[in-house]
Design a protein around this motif. Structure first.
Motif, PDB file in Angstrom:
ATOM      1  N   GLU A 224       0.733  -1.199   0.259  1.00 23.98           N
ATOM      2  CA  GLU A 224      -0.070  -0.196  -0.038  1.00 23.98           C
ATOM      3  C   GLU A 224       0.781   1.101   0.058  1.00 23.98           C
ATOM      4  O   GLU A 224       0.656   2.325  -0.683  1.00 23.98           O
ATOM      5  N   MET A 225       2.042   1.109   0.477  1.00 26.28           N
ATOM      6  CA  MET A 225       2.984   2.471   0.747  1.00 26.28           C
ATOM      7  C   MET A 225       3.421   2.581  -0.972  1.00 26.28           C
ATOM      8  O   MET A 225       3.842   3.847  -0.924  1.00 26.28           O
ATOM      9  N   GLN A 226       3.497   1.635  -1.468  1.00 28.55           N
ATOM     10  CA  GLN A 226       4.006   1.980  -3.016  1.00 28.55           C
ATOM     11  C   GLN A 226       2.928   2.478  -3.787  1.00 28.55           C
ATOM     12  O   GLN A 226       3.584   3.245  -4.822  1.00 28.55           O
ATOM     13  N   ILE A 227       1.691   2.383  -3.613  1.00 26.08           N
ATOM     14  CA  ILE A 227       0.843   3.189  -4.300  1.00 26.08           C
ATOM     15  C   ILE A 227       0.291   4.703  -4.079  1.00 26.08           C
ATOM     16  O   ILE A 227       0.067   5.389  -4.756  1.00 26.08           O
ATOM     17  N   GLU A 232      -7.244   3.182  -3.306  1.00 21.56           N
ATOM     18  CA  GLU A 232      -7.780   2.896  -2.126  1.00 21.56           C
ATOM     19  C   GLU A 232      -7.505   1.669  -1.781  1.00 21.56           C
ATOM     20  O   GLU A 232      -7.860   0.695  -2.672  1.00 21.56           O
ATOM     21  N   VAL A 233      -7.095   1.083  -0.572  1.00 24.29           N
ATOM     22  CA  VAL A 233      -6.787  -0.193  -0.273  1.00 24.29           C
ATOM     23  C   VAL A 233      -7.526  -0.413   1.063  1.00 24.29           C
ATOM     24  O   VAL A 233      -7.305   0.095   2.246  1.00 24.29           O
ATOM     25  N   LYS A 271      -8.126   0.375  -7.005  1.00 27.43           N
ATOM     26  CA  LYS A 271      -8.958  -0.154  -5.929  1.00 27.43           C
ATOM     27  C   LYS A 271      -8.774  -1.511  -5.608  1.00 27.43           C
ATOM     28  O   LYS A 271      -8.767  -2.375  -6.579  1.00 27.43           O
ATOM     29  N   ILE A 272      -8.299  -1.832  -4.281  1.00 27.14           N
ATOM     30  CA  ILE A 272      -8.026  -3.286  -3.962  1.00 27.14           C
ATOM     31  C   ILE A 272      -8.601  -3.457  -2.415  1.00 27.14           C
ATOM     32  O   ILE A 272      -8.702  -2.738  -1.486  1.00 27.14           O
ATOM     33  N   ALA A 273      -9.490  -4.510  -2.656  1.00 28.86           N
ATOM     34  CA  ALA A 273     -10.099  -4.849  -1.269  1.00 28.86           C
ATOM     35  C   ALA A 273      -9.773  -6.438  -1.008  1.00 28.86           C
ATOM     36  O   ALA A 273     -10.075  -7.278  -1.750  1.00 28.86           O
ATOM     37  N   ILE A 274      -9.530  -6.558   0.404  1.00 27.28           N
ATOM     38  CA  ILE A 274      -8.977  -7.925   0.780  1.00 27.28           C
ATOM     39  C   ILE A 274     -10.021  -8.055   2.279  1.00 27.28           C
ATOM     40  O   ILE A 274     -10.100  -7.363   2.981  1.00 27.28           O
ATOM     41  N   PHE A 286     -11.736 -16.522   1.947  1.00 26.06           N
ATOM     42  CA  PHE A 286     -10.692 -14.996   1.600  1.00 26.06           C
ATOM     43  C   PHE A 286     -11.012 -14.704   0.293  1.00 26.06           C
ATOM     44  O   PHE A 286     -11.287 -15.106  -0.656  1.00 26.06           O
ATOM     45  N   ILE A 287     -11.289 -13.604   0.232  1.00 28.86           N
ATOM     46  CA  ILE A 287     -11.606 -12.705  -0.808  1.00 28.86           C
ATOM     47  C   ILE A 287     -10.726 -11.769  -1.310  1.00 28.86           C
ATOM     48  O   ILE A 287     -10.250 -10.783  -0.402  1.00 28.86           O
ATOM     49  N   CYS A 288     -10.053 -11.530  -2.356  1.00 26.50           N
ATOM     50  CA  CYS A 288      -9.211 -10.730  -2.814  1.00 26.50           C
ATOM     51  C   CYS A 288      -9.616 -10.120  -4.343  1.00 26.50           C
ATOM     52  O   CYS A 288      -9.546 -10.874  -5.219  1.00 26.50           O
ATOM     53  N   GLN A 289      -9.736  -9.030  -4.306  1.00 31.04           N
ATOM     54  CA  GLN A 289     -10.382  -8.335  -5.601  1.00 31.04           C
ATOM     55  C   GLN A 289      -9.571  -6.902  -5.968  1.00 31.04           C
ATOM     56  O   GLN A 289      -9.430  -6.029  -5.087  1.00 31.04           O
TER      57      GLN A 289
END
Length: 344
Positions: A224-227, A232-233, A271-274, A286-289
């Motif tokens: 997350e620090m890299q984006i 939004e994470v 947009k990344i949601a975990i 576990f869901i990662c999209q």
């Protein structure tokens, strides 16, 4: 180094097994069903008769079976077995019975069928149990070999995780170092904490789920620090302690792929949601999209070495207790994984 003691232990067990088996069969052999009152009467000729069968069984079990039957030389095996049984009958009729019963049973030959009826059941029982013992022992060896192969393959797959992770992150770190980003020291610090977990806390086949969740939070924070402010994470996972355990580093790849492929085709609105949940029965969901934009080259999101490895690990560690679904649309990539965990 440990194989010799194990084989010696198995050899001792087989000796004990054969002694008990012969003792039991001998007890049944001396019982005269027509004269129950003679059950407790001991006769030395019974020992001599049974010794004749025992030697024949040992020859069949420890010479003919391994040298001919197990090497698929069936004609030679059955031929020599028939010859051995014939010798047993001849020794019984021409020597033992004439010695102990010269005026009755030893006076004439009762016939092949009658003699086979006395000899064959005892030898078949003794040799049959030896065949069953060998079959169980071979099955045990097959299971041990499968376990060794599985452990070796898991070790190999797991050993590829750290280089794969380092390769991607060192490339990113180099990019930040070139532009002298102020976040470079912080990224190095997060990277060191993640590597510490990978190197020192993942040596066992499974780790507490609580520790793995904590690692995934740090792992996600590192990416997350890299984006920066380009998207939004969200990361949702249980904070409380749990008694369930999970194979370490088995979810990292999905998170890593989400960041990698979101950043490869777009520079903003990432947009990344975990989301990770677990119920009382140990069923983990576990869901990662992540969203992404197509670029000119064909997407390899489903063909990377990391995803291949994690599928292999899931099949090896959770062969009948996981369901992995990967869905991809024009702008969304979603991974759904359900797996049943074990308790401590």
């Amino acid at each position: 180094m440990k194989r010799q003691p194990i084989e010696n232990s198995l050899a001792k067990k087989e000796v004990y097994f054969q002694l008990v088996l012969h003792a039991l069969v001998f007890c049944f052999y001396v019982i005269d069903s027509n004269h129950p009152s003679k059950v407790n009467t001991f006769h030395w000729y019974d020992v001599v008769y049974f010794s004749n069968y025992t030697f024949a069984n040992l020859f069949i079990s420890y010479v003919l079976l391994p040298k001919f039957f197990y090497t698929k030389k069936y004609i030679a095996f059955f031929g020599l077995t028939v010859l051995t049984i014939s010798l047993v009958i001849l020794l019984e009729e021409l020597v033992i019975e004439k010695w102990y019963f010269p005026d009755s049973r030893g006076a004439g030959f009762p016939g092949v069928i009658f003699s086979l009826g006395q000899v064959l059941p005892v030898i078949v029982i003794l040799s049959g149990f030896k065949f069953a013992w060998d079959a169980l022992r071979n099955q045990r060896k097959v299971e041990e070999l499968k376990a060794i192969i599985k452990e070796s393959e898991l070790t190999f797959l797991k050993s590829q995780i750290n280089p794969h992770f380092l390769f991607n992150n060192l490339n990113n770190l180099y990019s930040y170092a070139v532009v002298q980003s102020l976040k470079t020291p912080e990224i190095i610090l997060e990277l060191s904490s993640v590597l510490r977990y990978m190197l020192y806390e993942c040596k066992e086949a499974s780790v507490p789920l609580t520790k793995e969740v904590e690692h995934l939070r740090n792992f996600t924070r590192l990416y997350e620090m890299q984006i920066e402010e380009r998207g939004e994470v969200t990361f949702e996972a249980p904070f409380g302690t749990t008694a369930f355990r999970i194979a370490p580093l088995i979810l990292n790849v999905f998170i890593e792929n989400a960041f990698k492929h979101s950043q490869s085709g777009q520079s903003e609105q990432i947009k990344i949601a975990i989301q990770l949940t677990i119920n009382e029965d140990g069923k983990l969901t576990f869901i990662c999209q992540n969203n992404f934009k197509h670029i000119n080259q064909k997407s390899d999101s489903g063909k990377g070495i990391g995803l291949y490895n994690v599928k292999k690990r899931l099949n090896l560690l959770y062969p009948e207790s996981h369901v992995l679904n990967i869905q991809q649309t024009d702008s969304l990539y979603k991974v759904s994984l359900e797996m049943v965990l074990n308790k401590d």
